[in-house]
Design a protein around this motif. Structure first.
Motif, PDB file in Angstrom:
ATOM      1  N   GLU A 125      77.470  -8.407  65.073  1.00  0.00           N
ATOM      2  CA  GLU A 125      76.733  -9.032  63.984  1.00  0.00           C
ATOM      3  C   GLU A 125      75.321  -9.388  64.451  1.00  0.00           C
ATOM      4  O   GLU A 125      75.000 -10.561  64.660  1.00  0.00           O
ATOM      5  N   PRO A 126      74.454  -8.393  64.673  1.00  0.00           N
ATOM      6  CA  PRO A 126      73.092  -8.697  65.137  1.00  0.00           C
ATOM      7  C   PRO A 126      72.370  -9.590  64.140  1.00  0.00           C
ATOM      8  O   PRO A 126      72.575  -9.488  62.931  1.00  0.00           O
ATOM      9  N   VAL A 127      71.529 -10.475  64.660  1.00  0.00           N
ATOM     10  CA  VAL A 127      70.873 -11.486  63.826  1.00  0.00           C
ATOM     11  C   VAL A 127      69.424 -11.646  64.260  1.00  0.00           C
ATOM     12  O   VAL A 127      69.121 -11.671  65.459  1.00  0.00           O
ATOM     13  N   ALA A 128      68.536 -11.760  63.284  1.00  0.00           N
ATOM     14  CA  ALA A 128      67.135 -12.118  63.512  1.00  0.00           C
ATOM     15  C   ALA A 128      66.813 -13.321  62.650  1.00  0.00           C
ATOM     16  O   ALA A 128      67.568 -13.674  61.742  1.00  0.00           O
ATOM     17  N   PHE A 129      65.691 -13.976  62.939  1.00  0.00           N
ATOM     18  CA  PHE A 129      65.290 -15.106  62.113  1.00  0.00           C
ATOM     19  C   PHE A 129      65.101 -14.671  60.667  1.00  0.00           C
ATOM     20  O   PHE A 129      64.586 -13.582  60.388  1.00  0.00           O
ATOM     21  N   ALA A 130      65.517 -15.537  59.760  1.00  0.00           N
ATOM     22  CA  ALA A 130      65.294 -15.253  58.341  1.00  0.00           C
ATOM     23  C   ALA A 130      63.819 -15.362  57.975  1.00  0.00           C
ATOM     24  O   ALA A 130      63.335 -14.648  57.096  1.00  0.00           O
ATOM     25  N   ASP A 131      63.083 -16.244  58.647  1.00  0.00           N
ATOM     26  CA  ASP A 131      61.661 -16.458  58.366  1.00  0.00           C
ATOM     27  C   ASP A 131      60.827 -15.430  59.123  1.00  0.00           C
ATOM     28  O   ASP A 131      60.782 -15.453  60.364  1.00  0.00           O
ATOM     29  N   PRO A 132      60.144 -14.506  58.436  1.00  0.00           N
ATOM     30  CA  PRO A 132      59.380 -13.453  59.125  1.00  0.00           C
ATOM     31  C   PRO A 132      58.172 -13.974  59.889  1.00  0.00           C
ATOM     32  O   PRO A 132      57.585 -13.246  60.696  1.00  0.00           O
ATOM     33  N   GLU A 133      57.772 -15.230  59.655  1.00  0.00           N
ATOM     34  CA  GLU A 133      56.633 -15.805  60.362  1.00  0.00           C
ATOM     35  C   GLU A 133      57.011 -16.337  61.737  1.00  0.00           C
ATOM     36  O   GLU A 133      56.127 -16.606  62.557  1.00  0.00           O
ATOM     37  N   LEU A 134      58.294 -16.503  62.005  1.00  0.00           N
ATOM     38  CA  LEU A 134      58.728 -16.977  63.311  1.00  0.00           C
ATOM     39  C   LEU A 134      58.627 -15.859  64.347  1.00  0.00           C
ATOM     40  O   LEU A 134      58.573 -14.680  63.995  1.00  0.00           O
ATOM     41  N   PRO A 135      58.571 -16.199  65.651  1.00  0.00           N
ATOM     42  CA  PRO A 135      58.502 -15.155  66.685  1.00  0.00           C
ATOM     43  C   PRO A 135      59.642 -14.152  66.516  1.00  0.00           C
ATOM     44  O   PRO A 135      60.793 -14.548  66.301  1.00  0.00           O
ATOM     45  N   PRO A 136      59.349 -12.841  66.593  1.00  0.00           N
ATOM     46  CA  PRO A 136      60.402 -11.832  66.391  1.00  0.00           C
ATOM     47  C   PRO A 136      61.424 -11.828  67.540  1.00  0.00           C
ATOM     48  O   PRO A 136      61.086 -11.517  68.681  1.00  0.00           O
ATOM     49  N   VAL A 137      62.631 -12.214  67.222  1.00  0.00           N
ATOM     50  CA  VAL A 137      63.734 -12.232  68.179  1.00  0.00           C
ATOM     51  C   VAL A 137      64.931 -11.583  67.510  1.00  0.00           C
ATOM     52  O   VAL A 137      65.204 -11.832  66.335  1.00  0.00           O
ATOM     53  N   LEU A 138      65.643 -10.752  68.260  1.00  0.00           N
ATOM     54  CA  LEU A 138      66.861 -10.123  67.736  1.00  0.00           C
ATOM     55  C   LEU A 138      67.981 -10.372  68.721  1.00  0.00           C
ATOM     56  O   LEU A 138      67.923  -9.937  69.874  1.00  0.00           O
ATOM     57  N   TRP A 139      69.004 -11.104  68.273  1.00  0.00           N
ATOM     58  CA  TRP A 139      70.200 -11.316  69.068  1.00  0.00           C
ATOM     59  C   TRP A 139      71.209 -10.226  68.709  1.00  0.00           C
ATOM     60  O   TRP A 139      71.451  -9.961  67.531  1.00  0.00           O
ATOM     61  N   TYR A 140      71.810  -9.605  69.713  1.00  0.00           N
ATOM     62  CA  TYR A 140      72.754  -8.525  69.417  1.00  0.00           C
ATOM     63  C   TYR A 140      73.942  -8.578  70.365  1.00  0.00           C
ATOM     64  O   TYR A 140      73.895  -9.181  71.430  1.00  0.00           O
ATOM     65  N   SER A 141      75.016  -7.909  69.959  1.00  0.00           N
ATOM     66  CA  SER A 141      76.295  -7.999  70.641  1.00  0.00           C
ATOM     67  C   SER A 141      76.347  -7.114  71.870  1.00  0.00           C
ATOM     68  O   SER A 141      75.876  -5.977  71.870  1.00  0.00           O
ATOM     69  N   LEU A 142      76.990  -7.628  72.917  1.00  0.00           N
ATOM     70  CA  LEU A 142      77.304  -6.811  74.083  1.00  0.00           C
ATOM     71  C   LEU A 142      78.559  -5.975  73.840  1.00  0.00           C
ATOM     72  O   LEU A 142      78.822  -5.031  74.577  1.00  0.00           O
ATOM     73  N   LEU A 143      79.340  -6.362  72.852  1.00  0.00           N
ATOM     74  CA  LEU A 143      80.566  -5.655  72.444  1.00  0.00           C
ATOM     75  C   LEU A 143      81.659  -5.628  73.497  1.00  0.00           C
ATOM     76  O   LEU A 143      82.753  -5.173  73.241  1.00  0.00           O
ATOM     77  N   HIS A 144      81.392  -6.127  74.705  1.00  0.00           N
ATOM     78  CA  HIS A 144      82.423  -6.279  75.725  1.00  0.00           C
ATOM     79  C   HIS A 144      83.131  -4.963  76.028  1.00  0.00           C
ATOM     80  O   HIS A 144      82.634  -3.879  75.749  1.00  0.00           O
ATOM     81  N   GLU A 145      84.308  -5.061  76.624  1.00  0.00           N
ATOM     82  CA  GLU A 145      85.054  -3.849  76.937  1.00  0.00           C
ATOM     83  C   GLU A 145      85.511  -3.191  75.636  1.00  0.00           C
ATOM     84  O   GLU A 145      85.827  -3.867  74.676  1.00  0.00           O
ATOM     85  N   GLN A 146      85.586  -1.878  75.671  1.00  0.00           N
ATOM     86  CA  GLN A 146      86.061  -1.164  74.490  1.00  0.00           C
ATOM     87  C   GLN A 146      87.566  -0.938  74.532  1.00  0.00           C
ATOM     88  O   GLN A 146      88.107  -0.225  73.703  1.00  0.00           O
ATOM     89  N   SER A 147      88.250  -1.533  75.496  1.00  0.00           N
ATOM     90  CA  SER A 147      89.714  -1.434  75.548  1.00  0.00           C
ATOM     91  C   SER A 147      90.317  -2.795  75.296  1.00  0.00           C
ATOM     92  O   SER A 147      89.695  -3.820  75.556  1.00  0.00           O
ATOM     93  N   PRO A 148      91.562  -2.855  74.802  1.00  0.00           N
ATOM     94  CA  PRO A 148      92.232  -4.129  74.561  1.00  0.00           C
ATOM     95  C   PRO A 148      92.780  -4.702  75.855  1.00  0.00           C
ATOM     96  O   PRO A 148      92.722  -4.057  76.902  1.00  0.00           O
ATOM     97  N   PRO A 149      93.334  -5.914  75.842  1.00  0.00           N
ATOM     98  CA  PRO A 149      93.953  -6.478  77.034  1.00  0.00           C
ATOM     99  C   PRO A 149      95.075  -5.579  77.527  1.00  0.00           C
ATOM    100  O   PRO A 149      95.657  -4.803  76.761  1.00  0.00           O
TER     101      PRO A 149
END
Length: 337
Positions: free
Chosen positions: A221-245
Motif C-alpha cells: 500500500e504505497p503512500v505519499a502525502f495528500a498535500d502536493p505542496e509538502l516535500p515529495p516523499v513516497l513510502w513503499y512496501s518491502l513485501l518481505h519474503e515471498q514464501s509463507p512460514p
C-alpha cells in the motif's frame, strides 16, 4: 493511481532513505492491525503485539485514539507522518508538536469528510493535547515497533543494495524501474498503485526530487502525502519474503515443488527468504532450522552463485544475485495463482 511526474532535475535529486521512518512505521503497523492482508509475513509480530499493548496499558489508547486517527483508508492526516522523521523519532515528534494549529484543524476536517473523525480530534490543534498525544505515540512505538528495529534496518539495507544495483546498471531510471509490482516506471512518470478507494491524482515534482522510504510494516500500500505542496516523499512496501512460514503446507503458497526438488525444502525457503534481504537469523526463522544450519544453507547458496553476503554491522546480510532472482522468479511464475 498516483502518477509522479519527473524532470531531469528530479531524477538527479531522487534518493532512498537510509533508515526506517519511525512515525510512518507506527502508522503502517496500525494498518496491519486493521487488516488480514499479509498476516503470514508478520506472524510473530501478531502473536506478541496484543500482549505487549496489554502489558503497557495501551489497549484503550489503541481503540480510542490511534485506530480512529490512522484508519486504513484513502486518507489520514499528513502531519502525523512529517517528512523529516526518517530515521529520527525525536525529530518527527518535534515536527508534530510544531505543526500550526490551522493545519491540524484543516487535516482533521479532511479526515472527517473522508471517513469520519473522532469528536475530540480538533483538540489536537492545542499544543498541550499534542504533547499528551506524542507521549502515547512514544509508548506505542516502544511496545510495538522498536522490538523490530533491527529487522527493519536490515531489510532497508538489503533494499538499498538491490536498488544500487539498478542504479549502477541503468542510472536513476534503472533504479526506479526495479521498485516492485506496486510501482511502475514509464518515463518520465512513476505510476503508483494506490488502494482502490483512493482517487487518481498527479504529483508534479517541479525540481524537488523524490525521497523513497522503504517500509517494514507497509504491505502493498504505497503512500505519499495528500498535500502536493509538502516535500515529495513516497513510502513503499518491502513485501518481505515471498514464501509463507515453514509450517504452511505445500499447495497453499509454499515454494514450487520443482524448486524444493532441486534445493530441498529448507534451502528453497532460505533462498526465498533472501528475496528482500535476510540475516542468518531471519533465514533460520523462515526455514525453521537452527542458526548453524541456516548459515550452512546460506553458504551453499552463495557457493552456487544464488546469493551474495555482505556485512551489516555485527551481522551479515544475504541478498539474491541476478541468478538467484531469476531462479526464484521462474519458480514463482510456475506456482498456480
Amino acid at each position: 493511481m498516483l502518477r509522479i511526474h519527473f524532470g531531469e532535475v528530479d531524477l538527479a535529486r531522487t534518493r532512498i532513505a537510509v533508515a526506517p521512518d519511525p512515525l510512518w512505521e507506527i502508522a503502517a503497523s496500525l494498518h496491519r492491525i486493521q487488516s488480514r492482508r499479509g498476516r503470514w509475513a508478520y506472524a510473530g509480530w501478531y502473536r506478541s503485539v496484543r500482549q505487549r499493548l496489554r502489558e503497557k496499558g495501551l489497549e484503550r489508547v489503541l481503540r480510542g485514539v490511534f485506530l480512529p486517527l490512522y484508519p486504513r483508508a484513502a486518507y489520514f492526516p499528513d502531519f502525523l507522518t512529517p517528512a523529516d522523521a526518517v530515521g529520527d523519532l525525536d525529530a518527527g515528534v518535534e515536527s508534530i508538536l510544531a505543526t500550526p494549529e490551522q493545519r491540524v484543524l484543516k487535516e482533521m476536517a479532511i479526515l472527517d469528510r473522508t471517513i469520519g473523525a473522532p469528536s475530540w480530534a480538533g483538540q489536537l490543534a492545542r499544543l498541550e493535547a499534542r504533547k499528551e498525544f506524542v507521549g502515547m505515540l512514544r509508548a506505542y512505538y516502544d511496545a510495538v515497533v522498536a522490538p523490530y528495529e533491527e529487522q527493519a534496518q536490515a531489510r532497508i539495507e538489503a533494499e538499498r543494495a538491490q536498488r544500487s544495483r539498478g542504479l549502477l546498471d541503468g542510472g536513476v531510471e534503472g533504479m526506479l524501474a526495479g521498485l516492485g509490482p506496486m510501482l511502475r516506471w514509464r518515463a518520465p512518470v512513476l505510476e503508483v498503485t494506490y488502494p482502490k478507494q483512493a482517487d487518481d491524482r498527479d504529483l508534479h515534482l517541479n525540481g524537488r526530487g523524490l525521497t523513497l522510504v522503504p517500509s517494514y510494516f507497509n504491505w502493498g500500500e504505497p503512500v505519499a502525502f495528500a498535500d502536493p505542496e509538502l516535500p515529495p516523499v513516497l513510502w513503499y512496501s518491502l513485501l518481505h519474503e515471498q514464501s509463507p512460514p515453514p509450517e504452511t503446507p505445500q499447495g497453499a503458497g509454499a515454494p514450487d515443488a520443482p524448486l524444493i526438488t532441486l534445493l530441498g525444502r529448507a534451502r528453497a525457503l532460505a533462498l526465498s527468504a533472501t528475496s528482500a534481504g535476510a540475516t542468518t537469523g531471519e533465514i533460520a526463522r523462515a526455514a525453521g532450522v537452527s542458526a548453524s544450519s541456516a548459515s550452512r544453507h546460506a553458504t551453499a547458496l552463495r557457493d552456487a552463485g544464488l546469493v551474495t553476503t555482505i556485512r551489516n554491522g555485527p551481522a551479515v546480510l544475504h541478498t539474491l544475485t541476478p541468478a538467484g532472482a531469476s531462479l526464484l522468479r521462474a519458480a514463482t511464475q510456475r506456482t498456480p495463482g
